[in-house]
Write a protein that holds these residues in place. Structure first.
Motif, PDB file in Angstrom:
ATOM      1  N   PRO A   5       0.832  -1.211   0.000  1.00  0.00           N
ATOM      2  CA  PRO A   5       0.000   0.000   0.000  1.00  0.00           C
ATOM      3  C   PRO A   5       0.863   1.256   0.000  1.00  0.00           C
ATOM      4  O   PRO A   5       2.007   1.245   0.451  1.00  0.00           O
ATOM      5  N   LYS A   6       0.305   2.365  -0.496  1.00  0.00           N
ATOM      6  CA  LYS A   6       1.027   3.634  -0.523  1.00  0.00           C
ATOM      7  C   LYS A   6       1.365   4.048   0.906  1.00  0.00           C
ATOM      8  O   LYS A   6       0.526   3.985   1.796  1.00  0.00           O
ATOM      9  N   GLY A  10       1.149   9.353   8.670  1.00  0.00           N
ATOM     10  CA  GLY A  10       0.269   9.352   9.833  1.00  0.00           C
ATOM     11  C   GLY A  10      -0.053   7.947  10.309  1.00  0.00           C
ATOM     12  O   GLY A  10       0.004   7.653  11.509  1.00  0.00           O
ATOM     13  N   GLU A  11      -0.377   7.065   9.377  1.00  0.00           N
ATOM     14  CA  GLU A  11      -0.668   5.670   9.727  1.00  0.00           C
ATOM     15  C   GLU A  11       0.594   4.951  10.193  1.00  0.00           C
ATOM     16  O   GLU A  11       0.560   4.191  11.159  1.00  0.00           O
ATOM     17  N   PHE A  16       5.351   2.928  14.160  1.00  0.00           N
ATOM     18  CA  PHE A  16       6.750   3.263  14.424  1.00  0.00           C
ATOM     19  C   PHE A  16       7.004   3.736  15.851  1.00  0.00           C
ATOM     20  O   PHE A  16       8.061   3.462  16.409  1.00  0.00           O
ATOM     21  N   PHE A  17       6.077   4.490  16.419  1.00  0.00           N
ATOM     22  CA  PHE A  17       6.356   5.167  17.676  1.00  0.00           C
ATOM     23  C   PHE A  17       5.845   4.455  18.919  1.00  0.00           C
ATOM     24  O   PHE A  17       5.884   5.003  20.007  1.00  0.00           O
ATOM     25  N   ALA A  31       2.348  15.992  11.462  1.00  0.00           N
ATOM     26  CA  ALA A  31       1.693  16.276  10.177  1.00  0.00           C
ATOM     27  C   ALA A  31       2.594  15.810   9.041  1.00  0.00           C
ATOM     28  O   ALA A  31       3.765  15.492   9.252  1.00  0.00           O
ATOM     29  N   HIS A  32       2.017  15.799   7.831  1.00  0.00           N
ATOM     30  CA  HIS A  32       2.826  15.491   6.648  1.00  0.00           C
ATOM     31  C   HIS A  32       2.158  16.076   5.404  1.00  0.00           C
ATOM     32  O   HIS A  32       0.981  16.423   5.416  1.00  0.00           O
TER      33      HIS A  32
END
Length: 164
Positions: A5-6, A10-11, A16-17, A31-32
């Motif tokens: 998937p792209k 945010g997802e 990761f965190f 944000a991104h």
């Protein structure tokens, strides 16, 4: 075309965190955009650099910017593939304010087949007065290491045959 998937920063941040080094640091997604990512490093007493100053140490700030760099590359390419930090220059302008979080915003401004170039700033609430500027180069690993090892093993098998 990849079945993957792209990439969505945010997802991905949700995963990761929550563990590992970035989880221990307490990094947070902010944000991104199409080619940039902004993350936050909250202030914590155990992350200070000097016991008499309540200012985040440089090491956690470098980790913040390194992670934001990688995520900006994935956001730009749309694909989560391995990247390796080849060079990450951090030019400190000043210490962060006491007991202040630090935000890191990094953009990936160019990619090639094997490299990605990033730049960004770390700030403590005022982007016009940065704590640091960063510039970096990352290696993009565009092959699947498992498939490469399988191909090498297959090649070694066929080289050993005597087809005469």
């Amino acid at each position: 075309m990849s079945n993957q998937p792209k990439f969505d920063a945010g997802e991905a941040g949700k995963f990761f965190f929550r563990a590992g080094h970035t989880g221990w640091l307490g990094l947070e997604y902010v944000a991104h955009g199409q080619n940039w990512v902004e993350l936050k490093l909250p202030w914590r007493e155990d992350l200070i650099g000097e016991p008499d100053r309540h200012v985040l140490a440089s090491g956690p700030i470098v980790s913040l910017m390194d992670m934001a760099s990688g995520m900006s590359i994935w956001q730009t390419t749309g694909v989560f593939t391995p990247v390796a930090t080849l060079d990450l220059r951090v030019d400190y302008q000043r210490p962060a304010r006491e007991k202040s979080a630090v935000w890191g915003r990094v953009e990936c401004y160019r990619t090639t087949r094997s490299a990605a170039f990033v730049r960004g700033i770390a700030h403590d609430g005022d982007e016009a007065d940065p704590v640091a500027h960063v510039a970096g180069v990352f290696m993009q690993v565009s092959y699947d290491p498992k498939k490469r090892l399988e191909a090498q093993a297959e090649s070694a098998k066929t080289e050993g045959r005597d087809d005469d």
